[in-house]
Design a protein around this motif. Structure first.
Motif, PDB file in Angstrom:
ATOM      1  N   LEU A 174       5.130  -2.266   2.433  1.00 32.76           N
ATOM      2  CA  LEU A 174       5.420  -2.052   1.010  1.00 32.76           C
ATOM      3  C   LEU A 174       7.012  -1.622   0.654  1.00 32.76           C
ATOM      4  CD1 LEU A 174       2.457   0.650   0.042  1.00 32.76           C
ATOM      5  CD2 LEU A 174       2.772  -2.078  -0.959  1.00 32.76           C
ATOM      6  N   VAL A 175       7.208  -2.175  -0.307  1.00 29.04           N
ATOM      7  CA  VAL A 175       8.832  -1.833  -0.711  1.00 29.04           C
ATOM      8  C   VAL A 175       8.610  -1.477  -2.254  1.00 29.04           C
ATOM      9  CG1 VAL A 175       9.745  -3.468   0.826  1.00 29.04           C
ATOM     10  CG2 VAL A 175       9.160  -4.495  -1.544  1.00 29.04           C
ATOM     11  N   VAL A 176       9.762  -0.730  -2.832  1.00 27.98           N
ATOM     12  CA  VAL A 176       9.835  -0.401  -4.064  1.00 27.98           C
ATOM     13  C   VAL A 176       9.783  -1.332  -4.929  1.00 27.98           C
ATOM     14  CG1 VAL A 176      11.131   0.902  -5.664  1.00 27.98           C
ATOM     15  CG2 VAL A 176      11.127   1.693  -3.283  1.00 27.98           C
ATOM     16  N   GLY A 177       9.180  -1.291  -5.955  1.00 29.02           N
ATOM     17  CA  GLY A 177       8.846  -2.558  -6.909  1.00 29.02           C
ATOM     18  C   GLY A 177       7.583  -3.187  -6.705  1.00 29.02           C
ATOM     19  N   ASP A 178       6.906  -3.219  -5.596  1.00 29.19           N
ATOM     20  CA  ASP A 178       5.648  -3.852  -5.533  1.00 29.19           C
ATOM     21  C   ASP A 178       4.744  -3.343  -6.334  1.00 29.19           C
ATOM     22  OD1 ASP A 178       5.954  -5.707  -3.209  1.00 29.19           O
ATOM     23  OD2 ASP A 178       5.455  -4.131  -1.707  1.00 29.19           O
ATOM     24  N   LEU A 179       3.810  -4.429  -6.903  1.00 27.40           N
ATOM     25  CA  LEU A 179       2.467  -3.907  -7.619  1.00 27.40           C
ATOM     26  C   LEU A 179       1.383  -3.645  -6.758  1.00 27.40           C
ATOM     27  CD1 LEU A 179       3.235  -6.293 -10.610  1.00 27.40           C
ATOM     28  CD2 LEU A 179       3.772  -3.988 -10.522  1.00 27.40           C
ATOM     29  N   VAL A 180       0.882  -2.414  -6.948  1.00 27.35           N
ATOM     30  CA  VAL A 180      -0.372  -2.117  -5.963  1.00 27.35           C
ATOM     31  C   VAL A 180      -1.701  -1.966  -6.780  1.00 27.35           C
ATOM     32  CG1 VAL A 180      -1.296  -0.404  -4.342  1.00 27.35           C
ATOM     33  CG2 VAL A 180       1.060  -0.973  -4.254  1.00 27.35           C
ATOM     34  N   THR A 201       8.335   4.964  -0.884  1.00 33.67           N
ATOM     35  CA  THR A 201       7.520   4.898   0.341  1.00 33.67           C
ATOM     36  C   THR A 201       7.915   5.663   1.292  1.00 33.67           C
ATOM     37  OG1 THR A 201       9.028   3.145   0.965  1.00 33.67           O
ATOM     38  CG2 THR A 201       7.301   2.347  -0.491  1.00 33.67           C
ATOM     39  N   GLY A 202       6.685   5.700   2.394  1.00 39.83           N
ATOM     40  CA  GLY A 202       7.158   6.367   3.709  1.00 39.83           C
ATOM     41  C   GLY A 202       7.645   7.848   3.513  1.00 39.83           C
ATOM     42  N   LYS A 203       8.680   8.123   4.279  1.00 38.43           N
ATOM     43  CA  LYS A 203       9.175   9.621   4.388  1.00 38.43           C
ATOM     44  C   LYS A 203       9.885   9.971   3.110  1.00 38.43           C
ATOM     45  CE  LYS A 203      13.959   8.316   6.411  1.00 38.43           C
ATOM     46  NZ  LYS A 203      14.745   8.458   7.726  1.00 38.43           N
ATOM     47  N   PHE A 204      10.014   8.939   2.189  1.00 44.58           N
ATOM     48  CA  PHE A 204      10.833   9.362   0.908  1.00 44.58           C
ATOM     49  C   PHE A 204       9.536   9.901  -0.085  1.00 44.58           C
ATOM     50  CE2 PHE A 204      13.607   6.249   2.892  1.00 44.58           C
ATOM     51  CZ  PHE A 204      14.786   7.000   3.229  1.00 44.58           C
ATOM     52  N   TYR A 253     -10.278   3.854  -2.428  1.00 43.29           N
ATOM     53  CA  TYR A 253      -8.876   3.205  -1.965  1.00 43.29           C
ATOM     54  C   TYR A 253      -8.029   4.564  -1.874  1.00 43.29           C
ATOM     55  CZ  TYR A 253      -9.471  -1.580  -2.412  1.00 43.29           C
ATOM     56  OH  TYR A 253      -9.705  -2.855  -2.079  1.00 43.29           O
ATOM     57  N   ARG A 254      -7.049   4.726  -0.738  1.00 46.68           N
ATOM     58  CA  ARG A 254      -6.014   5.838  -0.659  1.00 46.68           C
ATOM     59  C   ARG A 254      -4.796   5.152  -1.307  1.00 46.68           C
ATOM     60  NH1 ARG A 254      -6.734  11.225   0.808  1.00 46.68           N
ATOM     61  NH2 ARG A 254      -8.464  11.331   2.491  1.00 46.68           N
ATOM     62  N   ILE A 255      -4.077   6.017  -2.181  1.00 42.71           N
ATOM     63  CA  ILE A 255      -2.657   5.810  -2.511  1.00 42.71           C
ATOM     64  C   ILE A 255      -1.770   5.649  -1.440  1.00 42.71           C
ATOM     65  CG2 ILE A 255      -1.292   6.199  -4.450  1.00 42.71           C
ATOM     66  CD1 ILE A 255      -4.069   5.847  -5.305  1.00 42.71           C
ATOM     67  N   PRO A 256      -1.046   4.220  -1.390  1.00 47.80           N
ATOM     68  CA  PRO A 256      -0.516   4.070  -0.158  1.00 47.80           C
ATOM     69  C   PRO A 256       1.184   4.541  -0.396  1.00 47.80           C
ATOM     70  CG  PRO A 256      -0.801   2.122  -1.207  1.00 47.80           C
ATOM     71  CD  PRO A 256      -1.281   3.046  -2.247  1.00 47.80           C
ATOM     72  N   ALA A 257       1.652   4.829  -1.567  1.00 46.37           N
ATOM     73  CA  ALA A 257       2.952   5.294  -1.949  1.00 46.37           C
ATOM     74  C   ALA A 257       3.016   5.885  -3.117  1.00 46.37           C
ATOM     75  CB  ALA A 257       4.012   4.030  -2.098  1.00 46.37           C
ATOM     76  N   ASP A 258       4.357   6.530  -3.531  1.00 45.72           N
ATOM     77  CA  ASP A 258       4.407   7.093  -4.703  1.00 45.72           C
ATOM     78  C   ASP A 258       4.374   6.000  -5.724  1.00 45.72           C
ATOM     79  OD1 ASP A 258       4.254   9.509  -3.384  1.00 45.72           O
ATOM     80  OD2 ASP A 258       6.318  10.227  -3.771  1.00 45.72           O
ATOM     81  N   SER A 309       0.123  -4.554   5.306  1.00 47.69           N
ATOM     82  CA  SER A 309       0.204  -3.313   5.821  1.00 47.69           C
ATOM     83  C   SER A 309       1.105  -2.232   4.995  1.00 47.69           C
ATOM     84  CB  SER A 309       0.957  -3.732   7.136  1.00 47.69           C
ATOM     85  OG  SER A 309       1.431  -2.177   7.615  1.00 47.69           O
ATOM     86  N   VAL A 310       0.564  -1.116   5.147  1.00 48.95           N
ATOM     87  CA  VAL A 310       1.218   0.044   4.305  1.00 48.95           C
ATOM     88  C   VAL A 310       2.789   0.034   4.538  1.00 48.95           C
ATOM     89  CG1 VAL A 310       1.502   2.430   3.829  1.00 48.95           C
ATOM     90  CG2 VAL A 310      -0.911   1.284   3.980  1.00 48.95           C
ATOM     91  N   GLU A 311       3.167  -0.513   5.788  1.00 50.58           N
ATOM     92  CA  GLU A 311       4.522  -0.350   5.927  1.00 50.58           C
ATOM     93  C   GLU A 311       5.452  -1.411   5.585  1.00 50.58           C
ATOM     94  OE1 GLU A 311       1.906   0.156   8.096  1.00 50.58           O
ATOM     95  OE2 GLU A 311       2.310   2.052   9.048  1.00 50.58           O
TER      96      GLU A 311
END
Length: 238
Positions: A43-49, A121-124, A55-60, A39-41
């Protein structure tokens, strides 16, 4: 009036929520040397996507690998032209928004494939910051609200003026006897009689009719008073 407004907003919210099923809720990541769908929720910093066409980009994220990758970042930049992206470093003087090795959440991969590392990720994310800015900006008063307030002020002043005149005339004719009776009959009754009790229902009914006509053309309005803005001066054609 309150019931009509609540029903219209409820239907608009349901329609907006139904659009969520068209949005991607999962992302492909590389964990423990294998691809996993999460799930997109989660995702954490450092994950390899993993990024692929459609596909939609799920995070910066910062691109680590790219192969013929093109991305539509219209949600961020406003430009609907897709941009070729690569994992190559860019010069230090180039803005992050102009960098071809940085992807932002909400962007859309139109072709190619690649791998990126999550930075925010998310609001950041940049998209999250934009959403927060829009959330913090107070909504301007609509034209309809201004006109109704102006009309209410006019009716108020007119009612007080008429009631005062009738009250003074009644007191003068009665030689200022039974002043309380004249106040109730000649002042309060006049004010109550000037209250446009049918105005709220009339306005809401008309707005409701306009909202139904727009809904028939797949245009949904969450706030009924928005119809009183310049939007009402446009014609909607199929």
């Amino acid at each position: 009036m309150a019931t009509l407004s609540f029903w219209q907003e409820h239907r608009a919210i349901q329609t907006i929520q139904s659009f969520k099923k068209y949005l991607p809720v999962n992302a492909i990541v590389i964990r423990d040397a294998e691809e996993k769908e999460i799930s997109v929720e989660e995702l954490v910093v450092g994950d390899l996507v993993v990024i692929r066409a459609g596909y939609r980009i799920p995070a910066d994220m910062r691109l680590l690998k790219a192969k013929s990758l093109r991305v539509d970042a219209s949600e961020i930049s406003g430009s609907h032209d897709s941009v070729a992206c690569s994992a190559e470093p860019v010069a230090s003087h180039i803005s992050v928004f102009d960098s071809t090795n940085v992807l932002f959440k909400g962007s859309y991969c139109t072709e190619g494939e690649g791998v990126g590392i999550v930075l925010k990720t998310g609001k950041f994310t940049v998209l999250g910051a934009i959403a927060q800015i829009h959330h913090d900006i107070p909504l301007p008063e609509s034209k309809l609200q201004k006109e109704l307030r102006s009309f209410a002020n006019f009716i108020t002043l007119l009612a007080i003026g008429m009631a005062t005149v009738v009250f003074l005339i009644g007191c003068f004719v009665a030689k200022f006897e039974n002043v309380l009776d004249h106040f109730v009959v000649g002042f309060l009754v006049i004010i109550v009689a000037n209250v446009p009790q049918g105005l709220p229902a009339t306005v809401m009914s008309q707005l409701r009719i306009n909202a139904r006509r727009m809904a028939a053309k797949n245009v949904y309005i969450k706030k009924l008073d928005l119809i009183g803005r310049p939007l009402s001066s446009f014609s909607i054609n199929r």
